[in-house]
Scaffold this motif. Sequence first.
Motif, PDB file in Angstrom:
ATOM      1  N   ASP A  95       0.753  -1.291   0.019  1.00 45.59           N
ATOM      2  CA  ASP A  95       0.049  -0.154   0.002  1.00 45.59           C
ATOM      3  C   ASP A  95       1.058   1.188   0.084  1.00 45.59           C
ATOM      4  O   ASP A  95       1.740   1.295   0.825  1.00 45.59           O
ATOM      5  CB  ASP A  95      -0.950   0.083   1.277  1.00 45.59           C
ATOM      6  CG  ASP A  95      -1.994   1.204   1.233  1.00 45.59           C
ATOM      7  OD1 ASP A  95      -1.749   2.192   0.641  1.00 45.59           O
ATOM      8  OD2 ASP A  95      -3.088   0.854   1.840  1.00 45.59           O
ATOM      9  N   PRO A  96       0.708   2.073  -1.052  1.00 42.68           N
ATOM     10  CA  PRO A  96       1.733   3.496  -1.056  1.00 42.68           C
ATOM     11  C   PRO A  96       1.537   4.356   0.100  1.00 42.68           C
ATOM     12  O   PRO A  96       2.308   5.027   0.539  1.00 42.68           O
ATOM     13  CB  PRO A  96       1.335   3.950  -2.421  1.00 42.68           C
ATOM     14  CG  PRO A  96      -0.122   3.456  -2.715  1.00 42.68           C
ATOM     15  CD  PRO A  96      -0.184   2.016  -2.186  1.00 42.68           C
ATOM     16  N   MET A  97       0.238   4.161   0.779  1.00 44.69           N
ATOM     17  CA  MET A  97       0.002   5.277   1.841  1.00 44.69           C
ATOM     18  C   MET A  97       0.448   4.687   3.018  1.00 44.69           C
ATOM     19  O   MET A  97       0.673   5.270   3.873  1.00 44.69           O
ATOM     20  CB  MET A  97      -1.343   5.290   1.974  1.00 44.69           C
ATOM     21  CG  MET A  97      -2.331   5.796   0.655  1.00 44.69           C
ATOM     22  SD  MET A  97      -1.477   7.188   0.062  1.00 44.69           S
ATOM     23  CE  MET A  97      -2.194   8.284   1.386  1.00 44.69           C
ATOM     24  N   ALA A  98       0.786   3.248   3.332  1.00 48.76           N
ATOM     25  CA  ALA A  98       1.208   2.656   4.648  1.00 48.76           C
ATOM     26  C   ALA A  98       2.115   1.604   4.268  1.00 48.76           C
ATOM     27  O   ALA A  98       1.529   0.467   3.760  1.00 48.76           O
ATOM     28  CB  ALA A  98       0.218   2.423   5.467  1.00 48.76           C
ATOM     29  N   PHE A  99       3.501   1.578   4.392  1.00 49.39           N
ATOM     30  CA  PHE A  99       4.169   0.438   4.144  1.00 49.39           C
ATOM     31  C   PHE A  99       3.921  -0.834   4.685  1.00 49.39           C
ATOM     32  O   PHE A  99       4.405  -1.954   4.278  1.00 49.39           O
ATOM     33  CB  PHE A  99       5.730   0.615   4.324  1.00 49.39           C
ATOM     34  CG  PHE A  99       6.200   0.475   5.742  1.00 49.39           C
ATOM     35  CD1 PHE A  99       6.798  -0.452   6.301  1.00 49.39           C
ATOM     36  CD2 PHE A  99       6.139   1.995   6.462  1.00 49.39           C
ATOM     37  CE1 PHE A  99       7.018  -0.485   7.742  1.00 49.39           C
ATOM     38  CE2 PHE A  99       6.475   1.756   7.830  1.00 49.39           C
ATOM     39  CZ  PHE A  99       6.826   0.614   8.482  1.00 49.39           C
ATOM     40  N   TYR A 100       3.360  -1.021   5.890  1.00 52.66           N
ATOM     41  CA  TYR A 100       2.949  -2.079   6.630  1.00 52.66           C
ATOM     42  C   TYR A 100       1.738  -2.833   5.947  1.00 52.66           C
ATOM     43  O   TYR A 100       1.506  -3.899   6.556  1.00 52.66           O
ATOM     44  CB  TYR A 100       3.064  -1.848   8.089  1.00 52.66           C
ATOM     45  CG  TYR A 100       2.079  -0.747   8.485  1.00 52.66           C
ATOM     46  CD1 TYR A 100       0.638  -1.038   8.748  1.00 52.66           C
ATOM     47  CD2 TYR A 100       2.593   0.639   8.650  1.00 52.66           C
ATOM     48  CE1 TYR A 100      -0.197   0.103   9.003  1.00 52.66           C
ATOM     49  CE2 TYR A 100       1.652   1.535   9.015  1.00 52.66           C
ATOM     50  CZ  TYR A 100       0.347   1.365   9.008  1.00 52.66           C
ATOM     51  OH  TYR A 100      -0.607   2.325   9.546  1.00 52.66           O
ATOM     52  N   MET A 101       1.118  -1.987   5.077  1.00 50.73           N
ATOM     53  CA  MET A 101      -0.243  -2.591   4.584  1.00 50.73           C
ATOM     54  C   MET A 101      -0.055  -3.165   3.435  1.00 50.73           C
ATOM     55  O   MET A 101       0.771  -2.755   2.709  1.00 50.73           O
ATOM     56  CB  MET A 101      -1.438  -1.737   4.849  1.00 50.73           C
ATOM     57  CG  MET A 101      -1.808  -1.406   6.191  1.00 50.73           C
ATOM     58  SD  MET A 101      -3.237  -0.151   6.429  1.00 50.73           S
ATOM     59  CE  MET A 101      -4.550  -1.027   5.647  1.00 50.73           C
ATOM     60  N   ARG A 102      -0.983  -3.766   2.840  1.00 57.22           N
ATOM     61  CA  ARG A 102      -0.840  -4.503   1.532  1.00 57.22           C
ATOM     62  C   ARG A 102      -2.213  -4.073   0.710  1.00 57.22           C
ATOM     63  O   ARG A 102      -3.439  -3.852   1.524  1.00 57.22           O
ATOM     64  CB  ARG A 102      -0.718  -6.118   1.386  1.00 57.22           C
ATOM     65  CG  ARG A 102       0.694  -6.370   2.052  1.00 57.22           C
ATOM     66  CD  ARG A 102       1.763  -6.018   1.262  1.00 57.22           C
ATOM     67  NE  ARG A 102       3.067  -6.515   1.791  1.00 57.22           N
ATOM     68  CZ  ARG A 102       3.614  -5.680   2.696  1.00 57.22           C
ATOM     69  NH1 ARG A 102       3.341  -4.643   3.090  1.00 57.22           N
ATOM     70  NH2 ARG A 102       5.005  -6.339   3.346  1.00 57.22           N
ATOM     71  N   ASN A 103      -2.305  -4.093  -0.737  1.00 61.90           N
ATOM     72  CA  ASN A 103      -3.694  -3.564  -1.145  1.00 61.90           C
ATOM     73  C   ASN A 103      -3.596  -4.405  -2.688  1.00 61.90           C
ATOM     74  O   ASN A 103      -2.696  -4.794  -2.938  1.00 61.90           O
ATOM     75  CB  ASN A 103      -3.950  -2.021  -1.316  1.00 61.90           C
ATOM     76  CG  ASN A 103      -2.982  -1.541  -2.411  1.00 61.90           C
ATOM     77  OD1 ASN A 103      -1.663  -2.301  -2.705  1.00 61.90           O
ATOM     78  ND2 ASN A 103      -2.816  -0.217  -2.588  1.00 61.90           N
ATOM     79  N   ILE A 104      -4.564  -4.252  -3.253  1.00 64.22           N
ATOM     80  CA  ILE A 104      -4.849  -4.810  -4.734  1.00 64.22           C
ATOM     81  C   ILE A 104      -4.203  -3.933  -5.614  1.00 64.22           C
ATOM     82  O   ILE A 104      -4.604  -2.673  -5.618  1.00 64.22           O
ATOM     83  CB  ILE A 104      -6.284  -4.980  -5.222  1.00 64.22           C
ATOM     84  CG1 ILE A 104      -6.906  -6.109  -4.011  1.00 64.22           C
ATOM     85  CG2 ILE A 104      -6.234  -5.493  -6.480  1.00 64.22           C
ATOM     86  CD1 ILE A 104      -6.314  -7.516  -3.723  1.00 64.22           C
ATOM     87  N   ASP A 105      -3.224  -4.509  -6.326  1.00 64.61           N
ATOM     88  CA  ASP A 105      -2.266  -3.577  -7.156  1.00 64.61           C
ATOM     89  C   ASP A 105      -2.147  -4.238  -8.632  1.00 64.61           C
ATOM     90  O   ASP A 105      -1.413  -5.356  -8.628  1.00 64.61           O
ATOM     91  CB  ASP A 105      -1.033  -3.127  -6.633  1.00 64.61           C
ATOM     92  CG  ASP A 105      -0.091  -2.270  -7.372  1.00 64.61           C
ATOM     93  OD1 ASP A 105      -0.369  -1.925  -8.584  1.00 64.61           O
ATOM     94  OD2 ASP A 105       0.846  -1.865  -6.668  1.00 64.61           O
ATOM     95  N   HIS A 106      -2.978  -3.727  -9.650  1.00 62.39           N
ATOM     96  CA  HIS A 106      -3.120  -4.579 -10.851  1.00 62.39           C
ATOM     97  C   HIS A 106      -1.842  -4.161 -11.676  1.00 62.39           C
ATOM     98  O   HIS A 106      -1.420  -4.866 -12.788  1.00 62.39           O
ATOM     99  CB  HIS A 106      -4.353  -4.278 -11.734  1.00 62.39           C
ATOM    100  CG  HIS A 106      -5.440  -4.706 -11.101  1.00 62.39           C
ATOM    101  ND1 HIS A 106      -5.935  -6.033 -11.223  1.00 62.39           N
ATOM    102  CD2 HIS A 106      -6.421  -4.228 -10.143  1.00 62.39           C
ATOM    103  CE1 HIS A 106      -7.066  -6.361 -10.578  1.00 62.39           C
ATOM    104  NE2 HIS A 106      -7.274  -5.289  -9.994  1.00 62.39           N
TER     105      HIS A 106
END
Length: 306
Positions: free
Chosen positions: A192-203
């Motif tokens: 996640d670009p907003m929080a390095f410790y989080m993950r998100n869906i990134d196509h």
Amino acid sequence: MTKTNRFLKFTIGKDDKKKIRKFLVQHKFSSSQLHNLKNKGGLIFVNHKQRHFDYAMKTGDQMLVVLNTEEPSDLIAPMKGAIDVIFEDEYLLVVNKPPGIASLPAKARDGKTMANLVKNYLLEHNENSSIHLVTRLDRNTSGLMVFAKTSYAHSLLDQILHTEDFQKFYLAMVYGQVEPKSGLIDLPIGIDPMAFYMRNIDHQKGKPSRTIYETIETFKNASLLKLKLLTGRTHQIRVHLTAIGHPIIGDDMYSKKIDPRMKRQALHCFRLNIVHPVTKELLNLEAPLPPDMVLLKSVLRGESNG
């Protein structure tokens, strides 16, 4: 003598490589393991006689490999504490991790982790106490974790980790009733670009990530899912379930809400089906649902009946 050395026995088959070095490579020894075997006190015997890497064996020969003693790292300190051992032999240790404890020490945190507890357990049992973590779980995820007892066993397990020979199953309680009731979530996961410790869906930059889910029970406003991981991304189940609109109950990081019914994400690694990399035995290992998830399930059933 303490049980720091590990012994591997082979009977040489007609299709096996006959030179010792080539045989070991064929049987998944890495170059670093070969180096350690040769230079750090490992021994090889063929028919009870010590031999070197260039020795030519014959079909039917009996080979004994004495793995070198491993020097444990000082980075992980042994710490006393109970661990729930689900399976153990000379190659593997499988434990049931409670919620609220990390898998490995992080620089930012002190305190007990499963690695510290396992190191102490191995020392108390006169075992090689080098920590070889094969599978890790988030601090607030409970369930089965696998440690290898030698670097050789670790490398064998790594090679099957994301295959049908090493199947990982989880139970999760999520918000809402999932439709369709079973399926495959195939969405790439990135940081996640907003929080390095989080993950998100990134196509664009995400890594391929696949999770199979199946509804086990439905409640008024929730579902109990069984999940099978086909890949092993950080926070994979949590991110995938959030992405399909059904975040895990108690997972305030991804659901963005505090739930008074659950102090952590309701996620538990309850089953591992592993083809043992040395004995080839099929291990069907299970860890029961922890008390907080048992309680949540009864609360959800009560809400449904109410």
